[in-house]
Design an enzyme around this catalytic site. Sequence first.
Site, PDB file in Angstrom:
ATOM      1  N   THR A  66       0.853  -1.188   0.000  1.00 17.78           N
ATOM      2  CA  THR A  66       0.000   0.000   0.000  1.00 17.78           C
ATOM      3  C   THR A  66       0.884   1.231   0.000  1.00 17.78           C
ATOM      4  O   THR A  66       2.074   1.168   0.324  1.00 17.78           O
ATOM      5  CB  THR A  66      -0.895   0.036   1.251  1.00 17.78           C
ATOM      6  OG1 THR A  66      -0.049   0.075   2.428  1.00 17.78           O
ATOM      7  CG2 THR A  66      -1.793  -1.186   1.330  1.00 17.78           C
ATOM      8  N   THR A 169      -4.979  12.848   1.657  1.00 14.21           N
ATOM      9  CA  THR A 169      -3.931  12.952   2.658  1.00 14.21           C
ATOM     10  C   THR A 169      -3.805  11.666   3.475  1.00 14.21           C
ATOM     11  O   THR A 169      -4.801  10.988   3.715  1.00 14.21           O
ATOM     12  CB  THR A 169      -4.214  14.135   3.603  1.00 14.21           C
ATOM     13  OG1 THR A 169      -3.216  14.193   4.623  1.00 14.21           O
ATOM     14  CG2 THR A 169      -5.565  14.018   4.260  1.00 14.21           C
ATOM     15  N   ARG A 202      -7.851   8.619   3.884  1.00 11.60           N
ATOM     16  CA  ARG A 202      -8.061   7.888   5.127  1.00 11.60           C
ATOM     17  C   ARG A 202      -9.323   8.434   5.801  1.00 11.60           C
ATOM     18  O   ARG A 202      -9.536   9.637   5.870  1.00 11.60           O
ATOM     19  CB  ARG A 202      -6.850   8.038   6.059  1.00 11.60           C
ATOM     20  CG  ARG A 202      -5.636   7.235   5.615  1.00 11.60           C
ATOM     21  CD  ARG A 202      -5.886   5.738   5.756  1.00 11.60           C
ATOM     22  NE  ARG A 202      -4.722   4.910   5.442  1.00 11.60           N
ATOM     23  CZ  ARG A 202      -4.504   4.324   4.278  1.00 11.60           C
ATOM     24  NH1 ARG A 202      -5.370   4.514   3.290  1.00 11.60           N
ATOM     25  NH2 ARG A 202      -3.448   3.560   4.087  1.00 11.60           N
ATOM     26  N   GLU A 231     -13.345   1.730  10.192  1.00 15.17           N
ATOM     27  CA  GLU A 231     -13.588   0.584   9.319  1.00 15.17           C
ATOM     28  C   GLU A 231     -13.224  -0.680  10.095  1.00 15.17           C
ATOM     29  O   GLU A 231     -12.272  -0.676  10.869  1.00 15.17           O
ATOM     30  CB  GLU A 231     -12.728   0.665   8.052  1.00 15.17           C
ATOM     31  CG  GLU A 231     -13.073   1.833   7.145  1.00 15.17           C
ATOM     32  CD  GLU A 231     -12.143   1.946   5.940  1.00 15.17           C
ATOM     33  OE1 GLU A 231     -11.396   0.976   5.663  1.00 15.17           O
ATOM     34  OE2 GLU A 231     -12.142   3.000   5.289  1.00 15.17           O
ATOM     35  N   HIS A 248     -13.700   1.100   0.630  1.00 17.59           N
ATOM     36  CA  HIS A 248     -12.244   1.286   0.631  1.00 17.59           C
ATOM     37  C   HIS A 248     -11.604   0.507  -0.518  1.00 17.59           C
ATOM     38  O   HIS A 248     -10.659  -0.270  -0.329  1.00 17.59           O
ATOM     39  CB  HIS A 248     -11.647   0.848   1.963  1.00 17.59           C
ATOM     40  CG  HIS A 248     -10.288   1.438   2.227  1.00 17.59           C
ATOM     41  ND1 HIS A 248      -9.801   1.631   3.496  1.00 17.59           N
ATOM     42  CD2 HIS A 248      -9.313   1.881   1.394  1.00 17.59           C
ATOM     43  CE1 HIS A 248      -8.591   2.157   3.430  1.00 17.59           C
ATOM     44  NE2 HIS A 248      -8.269   2.321   2.149  1.00 17.59           N
TER      45      HIS A 248
END
Length: 373
Positions: A66, A169, A202, A231, A248
């Site tokens: 990621t 961000t 995020r 989440e 997501h």
Amino acid sequence: MKIVADENIPLVEAFFQDLGDILRLPGRQMRLEDVADADALLVRSVTQVNAGLLAGSAVNFVGTCTIGVDHLDADYLVAQGIHYASAPGCNANSVVEYVYAALCHLDINWLSRKVGIIGCGNVGGLLHRRLRAQGVECYCYDPFLTAEQNADLASLEAVLACDIISMHTPLTTGGPHPSFHLIGARELEQLKPGAVLLNCGRGPVIDNQALLKHLHTDRDLQVVLDVWEPEPEISQPLLARVALGTPHIAGYSYDGKLKGTEMIYQALCRHLAMEPRKTVSDLVQPLADNALTATAPDAWSAVKALIPRVYDIAADDHRLRELSAQSLAGSANFATGFDLLRKHYPMRREFHNYRVEGSNAETWLSTLGFQCR
């Protein structure tokens, strides 16, 4: 060598089988006993990598496929002498295409709007360059950049005054510019009537409870959320009020995930002082039957018709809302279902895999990444 890997990382065996024995596990359920005798750990963002997971283990390399690293306790890893690597930029193109798909679905032609971007790293920076290439008026908020690095830097207030605000961000809670709850009640009140707010970075960067409260009174604000707070136990009342809600998966294009795997494979090879021997192009064949025909009376209509044929964002939204309905009816566990939507996400290929013919929007489509004559 033993390698423990998140089961959602594609081509793990193809890339890593020559380096050691591989054990695949659900990322959110990894425990200390699972990695105790592992030498390398490969994860995605759902796995919290810290002392609770690694204390006393044999792990000496952690790779996250990621771009974000807020799920890694970097201080702990450094203190323990554990090398770690991420895949910066691997899914940037996927997320940018998600933004385009969302705006097409909402029938928002970005060429005629002022666009604000919060966070101009790999993802936000790519979105900024693509928009500027189309002549879009952009305002960027990133306190870690200089005017030499980004000529469109502006205050947060100037960005919030735009027609479209896209957030990219990372999540930080310390330092001079923490991003946690960067957008709260006060900032939401600054949005102009009819604005579009997208968050593909995020979840906790937006105060989700403040956003839900704001949407009770601001019916004109169109919100697109791919990330949530928290989440997988997201606010289902908030989901019911956003224009688009997805689990997501903005960065979940097949190409982006493959690039992430390749980057971590290269990092592990460097860690082992080995030369990488494999690439994505060695392991994946080009997309067959990739020709698309686009006919429409104008360029915007062509773009708006073509993008959903490549990426149907409405289907992602529908699956999440269907899960919510089942959860509220007592026939499904929402948190489990949220993770399953990510685990079984349909293969989505990026725009550059497709050739477009017969369109009057070649310049526009080429800037978005499509192959055009």
